[in-house]
Design a protein around this motif. Structure first.
Motif, PDB file in Angstrom:
ATOM      1  N   UNK A   1      22.296  -9.484  23.773  1.00  0.00           N
ATOM      2  CA  UNK A   1      21.994 -10.547  22.827  1.00  0.00           C
ATOM      3  C   UNK A   1      23.138 -10.815  21.864  1.00  0.00           C
ATOM      4  N   UNK A   2      23.194 -12.037  21.382  1.00  0.00           N
ATOM      5  CA  UNK A   2      24.094 -12.380  20.297  1.00  0.00           C
ATOM      6  C   UNK A   2      23.472 -11.896  18.986  1.00  0.00           C
ATOM      7  N   UNK A   3      24.260 -11.935  17.898  1.00  0.00           N
ATOM      8  CA  UNK A   3      23.733 -11.497  16.601  1.00  0.00           C
ATOM      9  C   UNK A   3      22.523 -12.324  16.188  1.00  0.00           C
ATOM     10  N   UNK A   4      22.581 -13.629  16.453  1.00  0.00           N
ATOM     11  CA  UNK A   4      21.466 -14.495  16.099  1.00  0.00           C
ATOM     12  C   UNK A   4      20.240 -14.172  16.930  1.00  0.00           C
ATOM     13  N   UNK A   5      20.433 -13.861  18.208  1.00  0.00           N
ATOM     14  CA  UNK A   5      19.316 -13.504  19.067  1.00  0.00           C
ATOM     15  C   UNK A   5      18.717 -12.164  18.666  1.00  0.00           C
TER      16      UNK A   5
END
Length: 363
Positions: free
Chosen positions: A300-304
């Motif tokens: 995941x990305x940081x936002x995810x």
């Protein structure tokens, strides 16, 4: 002339709210004329192929005026909602506390032509019955043995209706049996969003009737600043599928019976066990995340990261010791892949604790 129309609409009626997830795009007069001509001669009707919906890759901002109608057709509320940059809507309408309840929605688009309200249509939200029995199924490799591994296979999938691929009869029989048992079906697939018409055609041809289809919006993958999906999500399905499953459960409420149907070719088993860990196992979302964050399906990305944990805490807060409900997972697989699948999934402690919930079947 371009005219706005809804390419996807899901309305769920609960005790207090009506939840709506929808997507809007433009369609030309030529398309509407073609549909009218075809309707005059049903012999010419053929299943939709995905390539016919490639125009849905465009994005625009729309505004909807939503009128709530009672059982007798009286207007009892009016609300307005603006879409995101991709024409997507996600909102809820509070049911009136007294008097008649909203049973039908009449929808107008008001942003395309200033001063004009363009009628989009009338929609009846899906009523979730009591006791709540929800079934969520995958599509590709679960109901239809699709193939997208090569450029040639991808091209074939775009230009042909889905009945070009062999159906998985054991899965179809399972879904139909669950529907007879009064489970209300939802379809969550990693197929592109412009496959919806083709998937709906296939489902109806196989007597599986549901308006609740959730697909991956490929426009968000290549958007620079949206942050919801990224190019790595073309292959990693963990965040995408979990997000949609949690969204469905937030709309329907925690069901007394929940059935999840998928396949063993990708990551469905692990994704479904994550849901089971929260609903049945009462695992802490943070501890669960630490257990799976290194898995290939959950890069995941940081936002995810933030959205994943937020959704899981919402789901956990909906459950108590008295409303956990019953959960069953069905996974379609080949006989020669079962051992490999179990070794991959049940190496995780939380998954091993919940493996009694999983039933494998060969299809």
């Amino acid at each position: 002339m371009k005219r706005p129309h809804l390419v996807h609409f899901t309305g769920i009626e609960s005790d207090e709210y009506i939840f709506v997830r929808a997507s809007m795009s433009f369609s030309t007069e030529a398309k509407f004329q073609m549909l009218e001509e075809l309707n005059q001669n049903f012999k010419e009707l053929v299943p939709t192929s995905p390539i016919q919906s490639l125009g849905l890759l465009s994005s625009d901002v729309f505004r909807l005026k939503v009128i709530g109608l009672s059982e007798t057709g009286q207007e009892i509320l009016v609300r307005s909602f603006e879409s995101d940059s991709f024409g997507g809507f996600n909102f809820k309408i509070t049911q009136p506390e007294t008097g008649e309840r909203v049973r039908r929605l009449k929808i107008f688009e008001t942003n395309t032509k200033q001063g004009l309200e363009l009628l989009i249509g009338s929609f009846i939200p899906t009523k979730i019955f009591t006791p709540k029995k929800i079934m969520i199924t995958d599509f590709d490799k679960t109901l239809v043995d699709t193939k997208y591994s090569t450029a040639r296979e991808l091209y074939q999938s775009l230009k042909n209706p889905l009945n070009f691929f062999p159906p998985v009869e054991s899965s179809i029989e399972l879904i139909k049996r669950l529907i007879v048992e009064e489970f209300q079906p939802f379809v969550v697939s990693a197929s592109p969003h412009f496959y919806e018409n083709a998937i709906r055609d296939w489902l109806y041809q196989n007597q599986i009737f549901t308006a609740n289809i959730f697909l991956k919006d490929y426009r968000k993958i290549f958007a620079l600043f949206d942050g919801d999906l990224t190019p790595k999500d073309l292959k990693s399905q963990g965040f995408y599928k979990l997000n949609h499953i949690v969204n469905i459960l937030l709309m329907t409420g925690v069901p007394e019976d929940l059935v999840l149907v998928g396949d063993g070719f990708e990551s469905d088993t692990l994704i479904y066990l994550c849901v089971a860990a929260i609903l049945v196992g009462r695992h802490d979302p943070w501890a669960l995340w630490n257990a799976i964050k290194k898995e290939e399906s959950f890069r995941l990305t940081n936002k995810q990261h933030f959205r994943f944990l937020s959704k899981f805490y919402q789901l956990k807060n909906m459950t108590t010791s008295t409303n956990r409900g019953r959960l069953k997972i069905y996974i379609r697989c080949r006989a020669d892949q079962l051992e490999k699948l179990e070794n991959r999934v049940f190496k995780l402690d939380f998954a091993n604790q919940l493996k009694h919930l999983v039933t494998y079947y060969v299809g």
